[in-house]
Structures are given as structure tokens and as C-alpha cells.
Design a protein around this motif. Sequence first.
Motif, mmCIF file in Angstrom:
data_model
loop_
_atom_site.group_PDB
_atom_site.id
_atom_site.type_symbol
_atom_site.label_atom_id
_atom_site.label_comp_id
_atom_site.label_asym_id
_atom_site.label_seq_id
_atom_site.Cartn_x
_atom_site.Cartn_y
_atom_site.Cartn_z
ATOM 1 N N VAL A 122 -11.201 0.291 -2.925
ATOM 2 C CA VAL A 122 -11.456 -1.311 -2.486
ATOM 3 C C VAL A 122 -11.600 -2.009 -4.015
ATOM 4 C CG1 VAL A 122 -12.743 -3.012 -1.200
ATOM 5 C CG2 VAL A 122 -12.339 -0.581 -0.354
ATOM 6 N N LEU A 123 -12.651 -1.661 -4.746
ATOM 7 C CA LEU A 123 -12.566 -2.416 -6.104
ATOM 8 C C LEU A 123 -11.340 -2.653 -6.872
ATOM 9 C CD1 LEU A 123 -14.198 -3.824 -8.321
ATOM 10 C CD2 LEU A 123 -15.232 -1.531 -8.893
ATOM 11 N N MET A 124 -10.488 -1.308 -6.916
ATOM 12 C CA MET A 124 -9.533 -1.374 -7.802
ATOM 13 C C MET A 124 -8.416 -2.172 -7.199
ATOM 14 S SD MET A 124 -10.554 0.216 -10.214
ATOM 15 C CE MET A 124 -9.151 -0.342 -11.134
ATOM 16 N N ARG A 125 -8.248 -2.400 -5.939
ATOM 17 C CA ARG A 125 -7.182 -3.119 -4.910
ATOM 18 C C ARG A 125 -7.538 -4.672 -5.507
ATOM 19 N NH1 ARG A 125 -7.282 0.587 -0.949
ATOM 20 N NH2 ARG A 125 -8.599 -0.706 0.392
ATOM 21 N N ARG A 126 -8.730 -4.816 -5.387
ATOM 22 C CA ARG A 126 -9.428 -6.316 -5.643
ATOM 23 C C ARG A 126 -9.276 -6.662 -7.425
ATOM 24 N NH1 ARG A 126 -15.295 -8.345 -3.515
ATOM 25 N NH2 ARG A 126 -15.247 -10.475 -4.201
ATOM 26 N N LEU A 127 -9.569 -5.762 -8.170
ATOM 27 C CA LEU A 127 -9.171 -5.913 -9.579
ATOM 28 C C LEU A 127 -7.869 -6.063 -10.000
ATOM 29 C CD1 LEU A 127 -10.622 -6.208 -12.577
ATOM 30 C CD2 LEU A 127 -10.607 -3.721 -12.534
ATOM 31 N N CYS A 128 -6.907 -5.297 -9.376
ATOM 32 C CA CYS A 128 -5.538 -5.338 -9.645
ATOM 33 C C CYS A 128 -4.578 -5.700 -8.720
ATOM 34 C CB CYS A 128 -5.257 -3.762 -9.942
ATOM 35 S SG CYS A 128 -6.481 -2.776 -11.078
ATOM 36 N N VAL A 129 -5.018 -6.578 -7.799
ATOM 37 C CA VAL A 129 -4.251 -7.280 -6.992
ATOM 38 C C VAL A 129 -3.168 -8.151 -7.446
ATOM 39 C CG1 VAL A 129 -5.820 -9.191 -6.392
ATOM 40 C CG2 VAL A 129 -4.106 -8.350 -4.657
ATOM 41 N N CYS A 130 -3.434 -8.754 -8.483
ATOM 42 C CA CYS A 130 -2.399 -9.656 -9.440
ATOM 43 C C CYS A 130 -2.634 -8.982 -10.496
ATOM 44 C CB CYS A 130 -3.037 -11.097 -9.438
ATOM 45 S SG CYS A 130 -2.945 -11.725 -7.960
ATOM 46 N N PRO A 131 -1.406 -8.378 -11.233
ATOM 47 C CA PRO A 131 -1.329 -7.813 -12.467
ATOM 48 C C PRO A 131 -1.560 -8.716 -13.626
ATOM 49 C CG PRO A 131 0.431 -7.117 -11.180
ATOM 50 C CD PRO A 131 -0.208 -8.392 -10.588
ATOM 51 N N ASP A 132 -2.776 -9.026 -13.954
ATOM 52 C CA ASP A 132 -2.990 -10.153 -14.905
ATOM 53 C C ASP A 132 -3.408 -9.555 -16.307
ATOM 54 O OD1 ASP A 132 -4.021 -12.393 -16.201
ATOM 55 O OD2 ASP A 132 -4.989 -13.270 -14.520
ATOM 56 N N ASN A 215 13.097 -5.942 -14.671
ATOM 57 C CA ASN A 215 13.891 -6.916 -14.997
ATOM 58 C C ASN A 215 15.277 -7.051 -14.262
ATOM 59 O OD1 ASN A 215 12.665 -8.804 -17.094
ATOM 60 N ND2 ASN A 215 13.215 -7.407 -18.703
ATOM 61 N N ARG A 216 15.793 -6.193 -13.712
ATOM 62 C CA ARG A 216 17.077 -6.193 -13.183
ATOM 63 C C ARG A 216 16.777 -6.646 -11.712
ATOM 64 N NH1 ARG A 216 18.354 -1.485 -16.243
ATOM 65 N NH2 ARG A 216 17.667 -0.172 -14.518
ATOM 66 N N TYR A 217 15.699 -5.963 -11.339
ATOM 67 C CA TYR A 217 15.106 -6.582 -9.724
ATOM 68 C C TYR A 217 14.636 -7.871 -9.808
ATOM 69 C CZ TYR A 217 15.713 -1.893 -7.652
ATOM 70 O OH TYR A 217 16.101 -0.653 -7.206
ATOM 71 N N TYR A 233 2.955 -14.902 -9.874
ATOM 72 C CA TYR A 233 3.383 -14.735 -8.557
ATOM 73 C C TYR A 233 4.506 -13.696 -8.502
ATOM 74 C CZ TYR A 233 5.655 -15.918 -3.908
ATOM 75 O OH TYR A 233 5.900 -16.137 -2.818
ATOM 76 N N ALA A 234 5.308 -13.623 -9.311
ATOM 77 C CA ALA A 234 6.539 -12.618 -9.442
ATOM 78 C C ALA A 234 5.793 -11.186 -9.498
ATOM 79 C CB ALA A 234 7.294 -13.001 -10.610
ATOM 80 N N CYS A 235 4.973 -11.028 -10.414
ATOM 81 C CA CYS A 235 4.250 -9.598 -10.697
ATOM 82 C C CYS A 235 3.604 -9.284 -9.521
ATOM 83 C CB CYS A 235 3.420 -9.887 -11.714
ATOM 84 S SG CYS A 235 4.217 -10.119 -13.597
ATOM 85 N N THR A 236 2.733 -10.143 -8.874
ATOM 86 C CA THR A 236 2.065 -9.740 -7.581
ATOM 87 C C THR A 236 3.001 -9.341 -6.202
ATOM 88 O OG1 THR A 236 0.219 -11.345 -8.038
ATOM 89 C CG2 THR A 236 0.449 -10.660 -5.945
ATOM 90 N N LEU A 237 4.065 -10.168 -6.185
ATOM 91 C CA LEU A 237 5.238 -9.930 -5.286
ATOM 92 C C LEU A 237 5.676 -8.511 -5.619
ATOM 93 C CD1 LEU A 237 7.021 -10.699 -2.897
ATOM 94 C CD2 LEU A 237 8.517 -11.753 -4.697
ATOM 95 N N PHE A 238 5.927 -8.304 -6.879
ATOM 96 C CA PHE A 238 6.434 -6.881 -7.253
ATOM 97 C C PHE A 238 5.582 -5.759 -6.777
ATOM 98 C CE2 PHE A 238 10.547 -7.893 -9.374
ATOM 99 C CZ PHE A 238 11.000 -7.060 -9.821
ATOM 100 N N GLN A 239 4.537 -6.125 -7.349
ATOM 101 C CA GLN A 239 3.410 -4.790 -7.276
ATOM 102 C C GLN A 239 3.335 -4.632 -5.649
ATOM 103 O OE1 GLN A 239 -0.387 -3.966 -9.550
ATOM 104 N NE2 GLN A 239 -1.001 -5.154 -8.097
ATOM 105 N N HIS A 240 3.402 -5.617 -4.810
ATOM 106 C CA HIS A 240 3.097 -5.321 -3.451
ATOM 107 C C HIS A 240 4.314 -4.784 -2.764
ATOM 108 C CE1 HIS A 240 1.781 -5.931 0.734
ATOM 109 N NE2 HIS A 240 2.969 -6.914 0.947
ATOM 110 N N CYS A 241 5.619 -5.070 -3.373
ATOM 111 C CA CYS A 241 6.910 -4.693 -2.686
ATOM 112 C C CYS A 241 7.308 -3.335 -3.275
ATOM 113 C CB CYS A 241 7.978 -5.926 -2.788
ATOM 114 S SG CYS A 241 7.405 -7.223 -1.720
ATOM 115 N N TRP A 242 6.868 -3.040 -4.527
ATOM 116 C CA TRP A 242 7.725 -1.971 -5.233
ATOM 117 C C TRP A 242 7.636 -0.690 -4.568
ATOM 118 C CZ3 TRP A 242 11.275 -2.182 -8.425
ATOM 119 C CH2 TRP A 242 11.706 -0.912 -9.260
#
Length: 308
Positions: A122-132, A215-217, A233-242
Motif C-alpha cells: 500500500v505504501l509503495m503504490r502510494r509512493l510510486c503511483v506517479c513516476p516522479d 517512446n514508440r508507445y 500525466y503520461a508517465c502515470t498513464l503508462f505505469q497504470h496501463c503497461w
Amino acid sequence: MPGSSLVGQLRGRVVAHSLCNCFGCRHDGPALERCGCAWTHQHHPKISPTRNNKWPRLLTGSELRQTCLNELLVDFPSLHSVLNDPLWVVLSRLWDKRRHTDHLAQSLYLENGYRLPALGPVLMRRLCVCPDWHNLGFVLALLGSTCRQFKAHLHWLRTHFLNYLLLVCMTEPGCFVREPLYELLNELYRRGLFEPIDDWPSDFAAFDQACQEFNRYADWLRYRGWISGWDLYACTLFQHCWPDEAWQRRNVSALVGPPAPFERSTRQAKFVEAALKGHRRDRFAMGEWPDVSDSLPVEPVPVAAGSS
């Protein structure tokens, strides 16, 4: 931090690219030199705005003298956060001191006063939800710890860290320092200062190939109007969908014909907006534990159940 340290050199490069943003110039040596000399002449008129190779050297890891840095900090306060990024403390402990980051990981807290989630995933999803990039130091502090209390955190990182790092390296400043950052982390990995990481690339060529695949995606999503470029925004979308294999199988090379709507557009967009809102709210920090009452609640995690 000594300038000869690889960590210091990496920090110097990040500072240099941050300066390019401050000056509003291209991220190359001639542009940085031109703007740096003009800035120097503005503050010290007796100094001729001629060439000075100290500015382009910053892009290779050289560091400015403290007097010059202090003057830059007055004009560009945003550099404070770059210089004081916890990432440098974490990497220095791992690289220069060759010690694990147990104490740093144990000192992690939320600046808003809420307690950290007790469950590791739970902590890791919260910390890493956006790849910042700004959270990379905290993630590495956990990855470099050997404390038993972080066993679940390390298990989560074993599966998810590589994609997280790749996405951090798609945006600024990570995109400018991919190679030195990877080489430093890879050596730490080889030294045994990190736990095993699934699919860890054996060299930078393999790491860069994974970046190019992302980059191709991104080109495919940009063509269809889902993203405008590599941002949080793009990184978060990628992480969720990949992890979605159907999403990965799309023909990203066929950038022809009318853009087709993405089937789960509404759900994905809502997830990303909720994730970004939670990311803006949650500001992680390391140091002394804050004086927090046990009665304070833990805010709900803005990550859908089962999401990576």
C-alpha cells in the motif's frame, strides 16, 4: 559532496540541465555557455561576457564554486530543491560510504502529518503511483535497506522498480542523465547493495532499448491525442496501463489513418487524475520522525484495487 564522486558528477549534470531551464536555453554546451556568460556579466559588469568553458563543463558533471552557486540561488530559488534533493544523500550513502540505507528508510514520513500506511504494498503504490524524479531518492532508500520491516516493500519493488525507473527517465531531468544514472545504479546492483530486481538490464544499451520502446508507445498515444508529450500525466498513464498485455499488443508503428478512441478512456483518465491529486497531496520526506499523534488517520490511497 566531493566533486570527484560519481554522485557529485551526477548531481552536477542535473544542476546544469536545471540551469538550462532557468536560463530558458537549449540543453547543450554552447547555449549554456552563452547564457551563463551573459548572466555573469549582468551581475559583474567588469567581467567581459566572453567565452568561459566552466559552463559547458557542467553538462559533463563539473560543479560550480560555492560563491557562483550562491548568486545563482538568489536569482533562481528553484535550484534549492535540486541541490537538496534527498536522492544525493541516498546515493552518497550507497556509493561513497558503501552502506545500506536502513536509517534513511526508517526516517521516511509524510510532510502533511499523516502516518505512513502500515502495509508495504500500500505504501509503495502510494509512493510510486506517479513516476516522479522527486520521489526517486525515497524509493532508492527503501530499495537499499536490509531491515526486515521492509521485506514486503522490497518484494513489491522487485517486480515494479524497473518500469518505475524507466518512466522516471522519460521526463526531465531523468531523460538527460539516463546513462550516468543507470551506470551508477547498475554498479550498486552488482555490489549487492540492492535486492534482486526482475528483468534488470545487464548494460545501458538494454536499458536504453527499453526507453526507446516506451517512446514508440508514447508516439502512438500522442498521435491519438491521449498525451501531449512526456510529463507526469503520461508517465502515470503508462505505469497504470503497461501491465495490460492487450494494450501492449497494439500496433504502435501504424501511425496512419484516423485516430481510434481508446476503449477505457474515461476510466483511465479518471484514474490518472485521482493519482495526480494524491501525488500533489502526499509530500514524502526523510529525517527525524515528525511529532504526530497516534489518533491521526491514514488518508485513503488513490490507487484502484489491484493496480500496479
